[in-house]
Design an enzyme around this catalytic site. Structure first.
Site, PDB file in Angstrom:
ATOM      1  N   LEU A 103      26.778 -21.314  25.561  1.00 35.11           N
ATOM      2  CA  LEU A 103      25.634 -21.141  26.467  1.00 35.11           C
ATOM      3  C   LEU A 103      25.745 -19.847  27.263  1.00 35.11           C
ATOM      4  O   LEU A 103      24.729 -19.231  27.612  1.00 35.11           O
ATOM      5  CB  LEU A 103      25.549 -22.325  27.432  1.00 35.11           C
ATOM      6  CG  LEU A 103      25.246 -23.691  26.816  1.00 35.11           C
ATOM      7  CD1 LEU A 103      25.299 -24.771  27.889  1.00 35.11           C
ATOM      8  CD2 LEU A 103      23.893 -23.688  26.129  1.00 35.11           C
ATOM      9  N   GLY A 104      26.959 -19.438  27.569  1.00 34.34           N
ATOM     10  CA  GLY A 104      27.144 -18.219  28.345  1.00 34.34           C
ATOM     11  C   GLY A 104      28.618 -17.907  28.505  1.00 34.34           C
ATOM     12  O   GLY A 104      29.489 -18.757  28.288  1.00 34.34           O
ATOM     13  N   GLY A 112      31.513 -15.672  31.080  1.00 35.03           N
ATOM     14  CA  GLY A 112      31.752 -15.045  32.371  1.00 35.03           C
ATOM     15  C   GLY A 112      33.156 -14.490  32.435  1.00 35.03           C
ATOM     16  O   GLY A 112      33.924 -14.542  31.464  1.00 35.03           O
ATOM     17  N   GLY A 113      33.484 -13.971  33.606  1.00 37.07           N
ATOM     18  CA  GLY A 113      34.801 -13.386  33.754  1.00 37.07           C
ATOM     19  C   GLY A 113      35.923 -14.401  33.746  1.00 37.07           C
ATOM     20  O   GLY A 113      37.078 -14.064  33.472  1.00 37.07           O
ATOM     21  N   LYS A 123      32.657 -26.148  30.595  1.00 38.80           N
ATOM     22  CA  LYS A 123      33.202 -24.847  30.961  1.00 38.80           C
ATOM     23  C   LYS A 123      34.673 -24.797  30.570  1.00 38.80           C
ATOM     24  O   LYS A 123      35.481 -25.603  31.048  1.00 38.80           O
ATOM     25  CB  LYS A 123      33.049 -24.594  32.459  1.00 38.80           C
ATOM     26  CG  LYS A 123      33.514 -23.201  32.879  1.00 38.80           C
ATOM     27  CD  LYS A 123      33.229 -22.919  34.342  1.00 38.80           C
ATOM     28  CE  LYS A 123      33.653 -21.497  34.710  1.00 38.80           C
ATOM     29  NZ  LYS A 123      33.391 -21.203  36.127  1.00 38.80           N
ATOM     30  N   ASP A 159      32.567 -16.077  45.091  1.00 39.46           N
ATOM     31  CA  ASP A 159      32.878 -15.528  43.780  1.00 39.46           C
ATOM     32  C   ASP A 159      32.918 -14.015  43.929  1.00 39.46           C
ATOM     33  O   ASP A 159      31.901 -13.334  43.852  1.00 39.46           O
ATOM     34  CB  ASP A 159      31.807 -15.937  42.763  1.00 39.46           C
ATOM     35  CG  ASP A 159      32.233 -15.566  41.343  1.00 39.46           C
ATOM     36  OD1 ASP A 159      33.315 -14.976  41.194  1.00 39.46           O
ATOM     37  OD2 ASP A 159      31.458 -15.860  40.417  1.00 39.46           O
TER      38      ASP A 159
END
Length: 542
Positions: A407-408, A410-411, A429, A527
């Site tokens: 889905l995505g 990130g860092g 996640k 964040d």
């Protein structure tokens, strides 16, 4: 009660009948063992008292030219007999239709030990635009098969290929005891030339080869003299081996070194010689299965001195050490079983050890991430809607974390779409790393706190997986993508009304206010660079 002498008489009569029955099934001395080029082997026989039973009688007659003797079964010439395979090769007639002559084809083996072999034969038709049918039966079942050849100006018959143009072949549907071949809607007058013919037959598959010369001349008939080889199956009796062995008087496997095999294509059974023996299993004594002298073979079975034994042999080397063939077989089997058992044991031991090792690693990670504390608090009634997932469950939900489910990214990790066993969609996640040891210890407690967050503008945390090096988080699935994608994606910010943008900012502020002020304990989210967060009083609407 019957008098004693009458009872003894009946017993004697029964025994005598059994002896006579058993003796009558063996060939008489003087029965011919050859006719022409064919060896006559029992249970087949030529002449009275030479065959085992009705149906195995053969006849030895002169050929049509009177130059040689030919073995016949019914009116079919016999080419050879196989005891081990239960086959008889006969020369079968060809059904034909030519310009000025024709022949018919009908075979009836009902009431005999024979059937037309389904596996070794093919129904074959030769000719231009020819449709031939074969109607057959086995017991009460009726079978009809057909084969149609074609001719076309665009297609030409090919040498050696029987693929439908000028020649076609069809497998038999069963081992038949009766069949009749005929041409459908065939008229000899519609043939192009006087030497053009059509043929149909059941022929042994390995003995037939198509030639284009067969189409416009009588070459095929002339080459084969109206006959083609066909394989018949045969068997003894109508019983299986288990039933037949109970009647020693009629049991056909007479040799002491033989065994019984159930027929696969016909009712009844066949006999074979045991390993290390050869001969005729249907005869007792010296005429039956005899020991094979392996030491007399052209290729010696062992480099040293070979000594033959009944059903085997053994080798003796120069140091007078003997090694039995049968003993070698036993040792070979024993070694094979030992090796297989050892391999299985080692494999199982390795798998068990690896499974235990993996289980220990998972338990280590589970404890390290505060799993025990989390379980204890869940069982006490806190966070009852929170689920601790196993790694296997999440791998199954994401199809082994397949790229198509991403889905995505990130860092700190990658988010996958998953489907649980109950059908509900979730977002999983998978973080990259976690180096802070203190954070690892407090992770389970943090998960319990986050699981209690319940706000309409905050994505619900459903559970986590702690038995891996870096824990995985399971959230409810939001189908419309991220807020960033909504604002800056393909829609474009100019397409979003100001009122919508204002509502997004307002609801985001409500979510942050809930986390900072209403959650217990407060949840401060940052964040990026470390910032200073202040705690305010939770305001409730009146």
């Amino acid at each position: 009660m019957l008098p004693m002498h009458l009872l003894l008489f009946f017993i004697f009569a029964i025994v005598l009948q059994s002896v006579v029955r058993g003796a009558s099934s063996l060939p008489h001395p003087g029965c011919p063992d050859k006719c022409g080029d064919v060896d006559i082997v029992y249970p087949f026989g030529i002449g009275p008292g030479c065959a085992m039973e009705e149906g195995f009688e053969l006849h030895c007659n002169k050929s049509q030219d009177g130059q040689r003797n030919v073995t016949y079964f019914s009116n079919l010439p016999v080419a050879d007999i196989s005891l081990l395979q239960g086959h008889v090769r006969v020369m079968s007639h060809i059904a034909s239709m030519c310009h000025n002559w024709s022949t018919t084809y009908l075979l009836d083996f009902r009431g005999t030990p024979f059937t037309v072999s389904e596996k070794e034969n093919l129904f074959t038709v030769i000719g231009a635009d020819t449709l031939a049918l074969m109607a057959g039966s086995r017991q009460s079942a009726i079978y009809v098969i057909g084969c149609l050849t074609q001719s076309s100006p665009y297609l030409a018959a090919q040498e050696g290929l029987c693929t439908g143009v000028g020649c076609c072949q069809v497998a038999l549907s069963s081992s038949l005891s009766y069949h009749n071949i005929s041409f459908s809607d065939a008229n000899a007058s519609d043939m192009d030339g006087e030497r053009q013919c059509r043929y149909a037959m059941v022929v042994e598959a390995n003995k037939f080869s198509f030639h284009t010369a067969y189409l416009n001349a009588t070459t095929f008939w002339d080459e084969h003299r109206g006959e083609v080889p066909m394989i018949l199956n045969w068997s003894v009796g109508n019983e299986t081996c288990d039933v037949a062995q109970n009647d020693t008087a009629s049991y056909a496997c007479r040799s002491s070194n033989s065994y019984c095999i159930n027929s696969t294509s016909h009712s009844g059974y066949l006999c074979n010689c045991s390993e290390g023996y050869q001969g005729n299993p249907y005869l007792p004594g010296d005429g039956g299965c005899q020991d094979i002298n392996e030491c007399a073979l052209s290729t010696p079975p062992c480099p040293g001195r070979c000594i033959n034994t009944q059903g085997g042999f053994y080798c003796q080397n120069t140091k007078n050490q003997s090694f039995s063939h049968s003993g070698a077989a036993i040792i070979s089997v024993g070694l094979s079983v030992t090796v297989v058992t050892l391999v299985i044991a080692i494999t199982c031991s390795y798998l068990i050890r690896e499974r235990r090792k993996l289980a220990n690693i998972k338990e280590k990670y589970f404890r390290q991430h505060g799993g025990l504390l989390l379980l204890e608090q869940i069982s006490s009634g806190q966070g009852t809607t929170f689920t601790i997932f196993t790694e296997a469950e999440l791998m199954e939900a994401t199809d082994q974390f397949d790229e198509k489910n991403v889905l995505g990214r990130g860092g700190h990790g990658t988010v996958y779409k998953g489907t649980l066993k109950n059908g509900s969609a979730v977002a999983i996640k998978r973080c990259i790393s976690m180096t802070d040891e203190q954070r690892k210890k407090e992770f389970g407690k943090e998960m319990l706190i986050l699981s209690q967050v319940n706000h309409k503008n905050i994505v619900k945390l459903l559970g986590c997986c702690l038995e891996v090096e870096v824990p995985m988080l399971v959230y409810e699935f939001i189908p419309n993508g991220t807020l960033f994608h909504f604002i800056h994606g393909s829609n474009g910010s100019h397409n979003i009304p100001f009122s919508t943008r204002l509502r997004i900012a307002h609801e985001s502020a409500l979510a942050l206010d809930y986390l900072h002020s209403c959650a217990s304990p407060p949840i401060l989210h940052g964040d990026g660079p470390v910032g200073t967060w202040t705690r305010s009083t939770c305001r409730r609407a009146n």
